[in-house]
Motif scaffolding. Structure first.
Motif, PDB file in Angstrom:
ATOM      1  N   LEU A  33       0.855  -1.188   0.000  1.00  0.00           N
ATOM      2  CA  LEU A  33       0.000   0.000   0.000  1.00  0.00           C
ATOM      3  C   LEU A  33       0.885   1.229   0.000  1.00  0.00           C
ATOM      4  N   ARG A  34       0.588   2.130  -0.890  1.00  0.00           N
ATOM      5  CA  ARG A  34       1.354   3.370  -0.936  1.00  0.00           C
ATOM      6  C   ARG A  34       0.403   4.546  -0.828  1.00  0.00           C
ATOM      7  N   GLY A  35       0.937   5.656  -0.451  1.00  0.00           N
ATOM      8  CA  GLY A  35       0.101   6.841  -0.376  1.00  0.00           C
ATOM      9  C   GLY A  35       0.767   7.829   0.535  1.00  0.00           C
ATOM     10  N   PRO A  36       0.523   9.094   0.301  1.00  0.00           N
ATOM     11  CA  PRO A  36       1.198  10.115   1.115  1.00  0.00           C
ATOM     12  C   PRO A  36       0.782  10.018   2.579  1.00  0.00           C
ATOM     13  N   ASN A  37       1.558  10.656   3.443  1.00  0.00           N
ATOM     14  CA  ASN A  37       1.236  10.688   4.867  1.00  0.00           C
ATOM     15  C   ASN A  37      -0.178  11.184   5.071  1.00  0.00           C
ATOM     16  N   ALA A 172       1.936  -1.670   4.295  1.00  0.00           N
ATOM     17  CA  ALA A 172       1.945  -0.231   4.061  1.00  0.00           C
ATOM     18  C   ALA A 172       3.356   0.260   4.271  1.00  0.00           C
ATOM     19  N   THR A 173       3.909   0.976   3.314  1.00  0.00           N
ATOM     20  CA  THR A 173       5.284   1.441   3.495  1.00  0.00           C
ATOM     21  C   THR A 173       5.556   2.657   2.613  1.00  0.00           C
ATOM     22  N   HIS A 174       6.548   3.428   3.021  1.00  0.00           N
ATOM     23  CA  HIS A 174       6.972   4.570   2.211  1.00  0.00           C
ATOM     24  C   HIS A 174       8.265   4.281   1.474  1.00  0.00           C
ATOM     25  N   ILE A 175       9.003   3.268   1.927  1.00  0.00           N
ATOM     26  CA  ILE A 175      10.298   3.063   1.285  1.00  0.00           C
ATOM     27  C   ILE A 175      10.262   1.784   0.451  1.00  0.00           C
ATOM     28  N   ASP A 176      11.270   1.631  -0.360  1.00  0.00           N
ATOM     29  CA  ASP A 176      11.311   0.490  -1.266  1.00  0.00           C
ATOM     30  C   ASP A 176      11.809  -0.731  -0.510  1.00  0.00           C
TER      31      ASP A 176
ATOM     32  N   ALA F 119       1.032   9.203  11.580  1.00  0.00           N
ATOM     33  CA  ALA F 119       2.432   9.035  11.973  1.00  0.00           C
ATOM     34  C   ALA F 119       3.341  10.039  11.262  1.00  0.00           C
ATOM     35  N   GLY F 120       3.156  10.197   9.943  1.00  0.00           N
ATOM     36  CA  GLY F 120       4.024  11.090   9.180  1.00  0.00           C
ATOM     37  C   GLY F 120       3.775  12.553   9.522  1.00  0.00           C
ATOM     38  N   GLN F 121       2.509  12.905   9.758  1.00  0.00           N
ATOM     39  CA  GLN F 121       2.196  14.294  10.118  1.00  0.00           C
ATOM     40  C   GLN F 121       2.831  14.657  11.455  1.00  0.00           C
ATOM     41  N   LYS F 122       2.796  13.710  12.403  1.00  0.00           N
ATOM     42  CA  LYS F 122       3.442  13.947  13.699  1.00  0.00           C
ATOM     43  C   LYS F 122       4.911  14.222  13.496  1.00  0.00           C
ATOM     44  N   ARG F 123       5.520  13.403  12.675  1.00  0.00           N
ATOM     45  CA  ARG F 123       6.952  13.558  12.438  1.00  0.00           C
ATOM     46  C   ARG F 123       7.245  14.940  11.842  1.00  0.00           C
ATOM     47  N   ARG F 124       6.433  15.375  10.908  1.00  0.00           N
ATOM     48  CA  ARG F 124       6.654  16.699  10.324  1.00  0.00           C
ATOM     49  C   ARG F 124       6.589  17.765  11.399  1.00  0.00           C
ATOM     50  N   LEU F 125       5.622  17.602  12.296  1.00  0.00           N
ATOM     51  CA  LEU F 125       5.493  18.580  13.375  1.00  0.00           C
ATOM     52  C   LEU F 125       6.725  18.541  14.271  1.00  0.00           C
ATOM     53  N   GLY F 126       7.209  17.318  14.553  1.00  0.00           N
ATOM     54  CA  GLY F 126       8.416  17.200  15.363  1.00  0.00           C
ATOM     55  C   GLY F 126       9.588  17.917  14.715  1.00  0.00           C
ATOM     56  N   LEU F 127       9.681  17.835  13.384  1.00  0.00           N
ATOM     57  CA  LEU F 127      10.793  18.493  12.699  1.00  0.00           C
ATOM     58  C   LEU F 127      10.607  20.001  12.652  1.00  0.00           C
ATOM     59  N   ALA F 128       9.359  20.436  12.602  1.00  0.00           N
ATOM     60  CA  ALA F 128       9.117  21.883  12.589  1.00  0.00           C
ATOM     61  C   ALA F 128       9.667  22.532  13.851  1.00  0.00           C
ATOM     62  N   ARG F 129       9.716  21.747  14.931  1.00  0.00           N
ATOM     63  CA  ARG F 129      10.264  22.275  16.170  1.00  0.00           C
ATOM     64  C   ARG F 129      11.677  22.822  15.967  1.00  0.00           C
ATOM     65  N   LEU F 130      12.457  22.151  15.104  1.00  0.00           N
ATOM     66  CA  LEU F 130      13.829  22.608  14.877  1.00  0.00           C
ATOM     67  C   LEU F 130      13.856  24.037  14.385  1.00  0.00           C
ATOM     68  N   PRO F 143      15.531  11.449  11.307  1.00  0.00           N
ATOM     69  CA  PRO F 143      14.428  12.421  11.208  1.00  0.00           C
ATOM     70  C   PRO F 143      13.340  12.017  10.233  1.00  0.00           C
ATOM     71  N   THR F 144      13.639  11.162   9.253  1.00  0.00           N
ATOM     72  CA  THR F 144      12.640  10.948   8.201  1.00  0.00           C
ATOM     73  C   THR F 144      11.838   9.677   8.377  1.00  0.00           C
ATOM     74  N   VAL F 145      11.913   9.072   9.553  1.00  0.00           N
ATOM     75  CA  VAL F 145      11.098   7.893   9.814  1.00  0.00           C
ATOM     76  C   VAL F 145       9.631   8.216   9.547  1.00  0.00           C
ATOM     77  N   SER F 146       8.933   7.337   8.862  1.00  0.00           N
ATOM     78  CA  SER F 146       7.492   7.477   8.569  1.00  0.00           C
ATOM     79  C   SER F 146       7.148   8.558   7.554  1.00  0.00           C
ATOM     80  N   LEU F 147       8.134   9.269   7.036  1.00  0.00           N
ATOM     81  CA  LEU F 147       7.781  10.322   6.068  1.00  0.00           C
ATOM     82  C   LEU F 147       7.642   9.732   4.676  1.00  0.00           C
ATOM     83  N   ASP F 148       6.702  10.277   3.901  1.00  0.00           N
ATOM     84  CA  ASP F 148       6.584   9.846   2.515  1.00  0.00           C
ATOM     85  C   ASP F 148       7.610  10.589   1.659  1.00  0.00           C
ATOM     86  N   THR F 149       7.694  10.222   0.386  1.00  0.00           N
ATOM     87  CA  THR F 149       8.760  10.768  -0.453  1.00  0.00           C
ATOM     88  C   THR F 149       8.688  12.288  -0.553  1.00  0.00           C
ATOM     89  N   ALA F 150       7.474  12.796  -0.710  1.00  0.00           N
ATOM     90  CA  ALA F 150       7.343  14.243  -0.838  1.00  0.00           C
ATOM     91  C   ALA F 150       7.836  14.947   0.419  1.00  0.00           C
TER      92      ALA F 150
END
Ligand code: HEM
Ligand SMILES: Nc1ncnc2c1ncn2[C@@H]1O[C@H](COP(=O)(O)OP(=O)(O)OP(=O)(O)O)[C@@H](O)[C@H]1O
Ligand SMILES: Nc1ncnc2c1ncn2[C@@H]1O[C@H](COP(=O)(O)OP(=O)(O)OP(=O)(O)O)[C@@H](O)[C@H]1O
Ligand SMILES: [Mg+2]
Ligand SMILES: [Mg+2]
Lengths: 210, 53, 242, 218, 218, 210
Positions: A33-37, A172-176, F119-130, F143-150
């Motif tokens: 499964l793929r899809g943005p956060n 579900a994953t974001h990486i290859d 999960a990915g949105q939380k991570r983005r927020l965590g990085l915004a703290r920087l 830092p990029t755990v759970s983030l999608d490619t974009a």
């Protein structure tokens, strides 16, 4: 042993996030499964695992056939790696944990408490749990978080062996993952339209106010 | 030999008895822990000696 | 050579190996003489009857219960200031001994109280502060056991010991304020004769010496155990790495 | 520092763990004890000062583990420790927040519960005064216990075991003030001692707590 | 199911939250109350049955949030819910583990604490019997409360608030048994009611708890 | 504003895991730490952040210049995204959080509670703290755990802007960040030898028995 999902709609926090999702997962098949956060992958997987009810549509999952693995690992910090696995092995009524430990390259860590493992080691242990469930359908939420390249390859090998033995996997994953034979399902087209609300869990409410 | 403790026999004997029990427990615990530590250390040192001389 | 040499584990193991048999021998000697003398060859007190024989355990145990805590305070401070491992481990080794002495004082006191005051337990200040001391020991031991990393545990229990000492003193004072008690005053004060008569005095002193020696023997032995365990832990950690 | 205070207070309100619940627990103790002990007014009136103080102490105790545990689990404590806030200040602010959320409302509500327990009329003023002087010490000492046990993953019980003996002097002097006050005796000595404990604890313990936290984060 | 029981007991021992600490808290209540209330033996003896029961209840209460909270936080509860164990069974096993770790040692230690509180001699047998009959109900009811609040991230206080009213009947009958027993009166009625509460709670509440957990995991 | 690390040895659980680590991080530079799971990346970063003392060697970090971000995000579930950031902004005494929200593409989520983020949105927020710390040296643990490619690309852009403004970044990661200008430091050569024990925290005990 087929999982058939038809026209499924799932909601999170009272808000429909995905609708019209449909696919079939056959033995020997892996589906990524793929899809943005934030599109709703976690929500979908939890619904399939039976943790929450679907808003619409059907997911027919054969009874007692599914093993779910979430963002969290469900490890007990004070138990050793082996003890953690033994517990799940006896809950699922399967036998030994040696194969699982060997499979995820954990033999040298077997008597280490889970608290004293690094992030990646914990994750490997969490994945080893799948091997002791003896269940054919794996439903995995971002299984490779924190894993290094070698471990990702190891995990891909484990999944491949599972498929070869007639199992199936929904990941579900974001990486290859390096699972070239896996089919890919992009969830973006199924993002629920704002109007989906009208068929959502609050339908009664929506109707009540016209 | 045994002194006459009169009506206080219970109090005195129980005190001495309880003390002996508590001290014996402490000493036994100490010896048990000592034996365990020694065994563990011997094992570990034997292994260490084998692996890196 | 400075005294801190003995804080080196190796040196400590050597010295204590030599010292331990002497301590054990003297303990057996003193406790044997003191208790046998006290139990068999002293007369009954005119007021308290035969119960006075309890004094040979009760008083030394009570004194040592406090002194062990003081010793733990000192060794904790040494660990905090100079970071000698042996010091921290000695504090850890002493705690169960202190707890046992506290329990002995409480139990013998209870057995004594039954005939003397007609009750097993009264909320007398001295008794109460012993109960509080017992709780301090329990908390201290529980904290050692709760923390896995030995250095972290040593630091935390050290801080607890220092803070706890202050509060133990405060409670002692508070408890005195709260209730005037039934308990005997200090009998080993300046003028011994005023409180305890001569016949009880000498065997009591020997018993006190015996309890001190018992403590020394036990604490040496238990510290050796702790050092061995610590070394085994260190070696196992090294093994895991290899 | 003020930001931290505001955040902690806001969190306490949002999670519903604020005023309401500390109070509710205090109320429940005041209700349960008569249920367990029996309804005779005379006995109740006699034990009321003690029970009210013990109740306040337990209500404090129950919320102690939340002072640091949540921040530790979600990683904020690591981030706070690497932030420009001195750890001593952060600890002191957390004690203050705990007191504002627990001790202060308990103090204000105590007279109402005094009625439930047949507290003699002369005691009410002293009850409020002694709680106002004594509960800050409970929060500060409790913060120290929470700092010692942060990250130990074992619920409130070890914490209770460590903290309760430290609470003994505060409890004794606090209850003594109310008892003497209710009986019309002089209360200056225990009151002064209570104030001294609070001042001493608030002045010194934050340093010990900060040290304990640093050790625990290592 | 047995695997779950063994795991829970093992976790309780490993984390040190087992026998020792539940007991320690009970002991602390028995110590604090006299410190607050004052040392007179007569008053203490009169309130002892009630205080001992309230103490047992609070000791139970304090460890309730650990029944599910830890499993929820680290994700095990999700995994258990998707495992072949029926949730009702898992909940019942967790109540049992809680009782073995809390209620049972409390029951066994109660007589020693009776001494501290000057409990009249005739009361000791009834104290043990009533605790043995009543504490299982405390564990089962507490498990229900914990199931209702799992995942709500607000420490023990909301849980206490929910559970304490449910504890009231058990407390009243339990304390009544001891009080009557100590006074040499007949105790059959409260004893029978106590047993009935325990049996009813143990038989029915696990279903409610399992339902609550399923809802909370959604 | 230079971070100089010389001959550093770090320990975890009383055990030296890395030794002899040395590097210099200059303004404008990004350094990526690599190494298999369990080698000690997290331990090294925690040491540099001052959370634990080094066993040997020196890490000279200019005072008040470092911002650390760990495996966990340190978000408060009941506060909204904006409130979470505002708190850190006032702890660090910097001004507004708008830029940070915009930078990590969180404007639409600003009034959402952190609990209701994926999960990915939380991570983005965590990085915004920087971005609200205003600190020049970033020390980031995966830092990029759970983030999608974009989102990974977005984050790479943020780091690049930070470097361009004279900042520096030290990043432990297993995946490719697309930061081509970053230098890479592989930690494998610094894995502590078992003998490192003799200089470790347990030195006293090594000597105890000769
Ligand atoms: C559980 C109860 C008791 C506890 C915890 C306790 C504790 C103590 C303590 C702390 C001391 C002081 C030792 C010192 O500082 O020199 C002491 C001494 C003494 N106790 Fe007790 N006591 C208890 C009960 C009793 C009872 C019931 C009696 C007799 C009626 C008694 C008789 C004495 C005597 C005669 C001394 C020697 C006086 C002295 O050397 O200070 N104690 N006890
Ligand atoms: N409690 C909630 N209330 C409202 N919305 C929520 C809640 N929890 C999650 N959401 C939203 O539901 C959506 C789906 O979340 P979900 O966790 O399923 O996403 P995901 O695809 O797993 O994302 P990620 O890749 O980041 O893990 C997200 O947009 C999220 O913001
Ligand atoms: N408390 C502990 N006691 C003993 N060893 C520990 C402890 N915690 C971690 N370790 C070990 O220390 C080593 C370093 O761990 P660390 O978390 O720094 O690794 P890492 O490089 O960050 O790994 P990952 O990529 O998996 O996050 C690991 O081998 C781990 O197993
Ligand atoms: Mg997700
Ligand atoms: Mg790491």
């Amino acid at each position: 042993m087929e999982m058939v999902v038809t026209d499924l709609a799932v909601a999170r926090g009272g808000l429909v996030v995905l609708e019209g999702v449909g696919f079939t997962l056959r033995p020997g098949q892996a589906l990524v499964l793929r899809g943005p956060n934030g599109i709703g992958k976690t929500t979908l997987l939890r619904t399939l695992a039976g943790l929450q009810p679907p808003v619409a549509g059907r997911a027919s999952v054969p009874a007692e056939s599914l093993a779910y693995s979430s963002h969290a690992d469900g490890l007990k910090a004070t138990l050793t790696a082996a003890e953690n696995l033994v517990f799940w092995a006896s809950v699922y009524g399967t036998g030994t944990v040696e194969a699982a430990l060997a499979g995820m390259n954990l033999l040298s860590l077997r008597d280490r408490r889970a608290a004293n493992l690094s992030a990646g080691q914990k994750r490997r242990l969490g994945l080893a749990r799948l091997l002791v469930t003896g269940r054919p359908i794996w439903v995995l939420d971002e299984p490779t978080v924190s894993l290094d390249t070698a471990s990702v390859a190891l995990f891909a090998g484990v999944v491949r062996a599972h498929l070869a033995a007639g199992g199936a996997a929904l990941i579900a994953t974001h990486i290859d993952l390096g699972l070239d034979e896996a089919e890919i399902l992009d969830l973006s087209p199924f993002r629920a339209a704002p109007g989906a609300f009208a068929h959502g869990p609050d339908r009664g409410f929506a109707e009540a106010f016209g | 030999m045994m002194p006459d403790l009169g009506k206080y026999a219970f109090a005195v004997l129980a005190s001495y008895g309880a003390t002996v029990v508590l001290l014996a427990a402490l000493v036994a615990l100490s010896f048990w822990q000592r034996a365990r530590a020694k065994r563990l250390l011997d094992e570990v040192e034997a292994r260490a000696g084998k692996t890196d001389g | 050579m400075s005294i801190w040499e003995y804080a080196n584990p190796k040196k400590f193991m050597q010295t204590s190996a030599w010292l331990l048999p002497w301590a054990v021998g003297l303990t057996v000697l003193c406790l044997g003489i003191g208790l046998i003398w006290g139990f068999f060859f002293t007369p009954d007190d005119y007021k308290q009857g035969a119960t006075v024989k309890i004094i040979y355990i009760h008083v030394p145990a009570a004194m040592m219960a406090i002194n062990v805590w003081v010793m733990m305070l000192v060794t904790s401070l040494i660990w905090i200031v100079r970071r000698h491992h042996v010091s921290a481990l000695a504090a850890k080794a002493a705690a169960p001994i202190g707890l046992t002495f506290t329990l002995i004082a409480l139990v013998t006191g209870a057995f004594w109280g039954q005939p003397m005051w007609g009750t097993w337990w009264a909320w007398d200040p001295r008794l109460t502060s012993f109960l509080v001391l017992c709780l301090f020991y329990l908390g201290y031991i529980a904290l050692w056991q709760a923390v896995e990393n030995p250095d972290t545990a040593a630091d935390l229990t050290g801080v607890l010991c220092v803070v706890g000492s202050v509060f133990a003193m405060l409670s002692r004072y508070a408890v005195n304020f709260w209730n005037q008690g039934l308990h005997q005053g200090a009998s080993l004060s300046m003028d011994a004769k005023e409180n305890v008569s001569d016949v009880f005095w000498l065997p009591l002193l020997i018993c006190i010496a015996g309890f001190v020696l018992l403590f020394i023997a036990l604490v040496l032995m238990r510290t050796r155990t702790e050092i061995r365990t610590r070394r085994a832990q260190a070696l196992m950690a090294r093994e895991r790495l290899a | 520092m003020i930001a931290l205070l505001i955040r902690d207070l806001r969190l306490a309100f949002r999670t519903g763990g604020g005023f309401g619940l500390g109070l509710a627990f205090f109320l429940l103790v005041a209700v349960l004890v008569p249920l367990g002990v029996g309804p005779e007014g005379g006995t109740l009136g006699k034990i009321a000062p003690g029970i009210l103080w013990v109740g306040a102490l337990l209500a404090c105790l129950l919320s102690l583990d939340r002072i640091f545990a949540l921040d530790f689990e979600d990683g904020s404590l690591d981030l706070l420790a690497t932030s420009p806030l001195p750890m001593e200040g952060a600890v002191a602010v957390k004690s203050l927040a705990h007191w504002l959320v627990t001790g202060l409302p308990l103090t204000l509500a105590a007279p109402a519960l005094g009625i439930l327990l047949n507290l003699p009329p002369a005691g009410y003023g002293w009850l409020v005064l002694s709680l106002a002087l004594g509960t800050p010490a409970l929060s500060v000492i409790g913060t120290f216990g929470a700092a010692l046990t942060v990250g130990l993953k074992r619920g409130g019980l070890l914490l209770s075991l460590l903290v309760l003996p430290l609470y003994v002097p505060t409890l004794i002097f606090g209850a003594e003030v109310v008892k003497r006050g209710a009986a019309g005796m002089e209360v200056a000595t225990p009151l002064a001692l209570l104030a001294a404990i609070t001042a001493g604890a608030a002045g010194l313990l934050p340093f010990a707590s900060a040290a304990a936290i640093r050790v625990n984060l290592r």
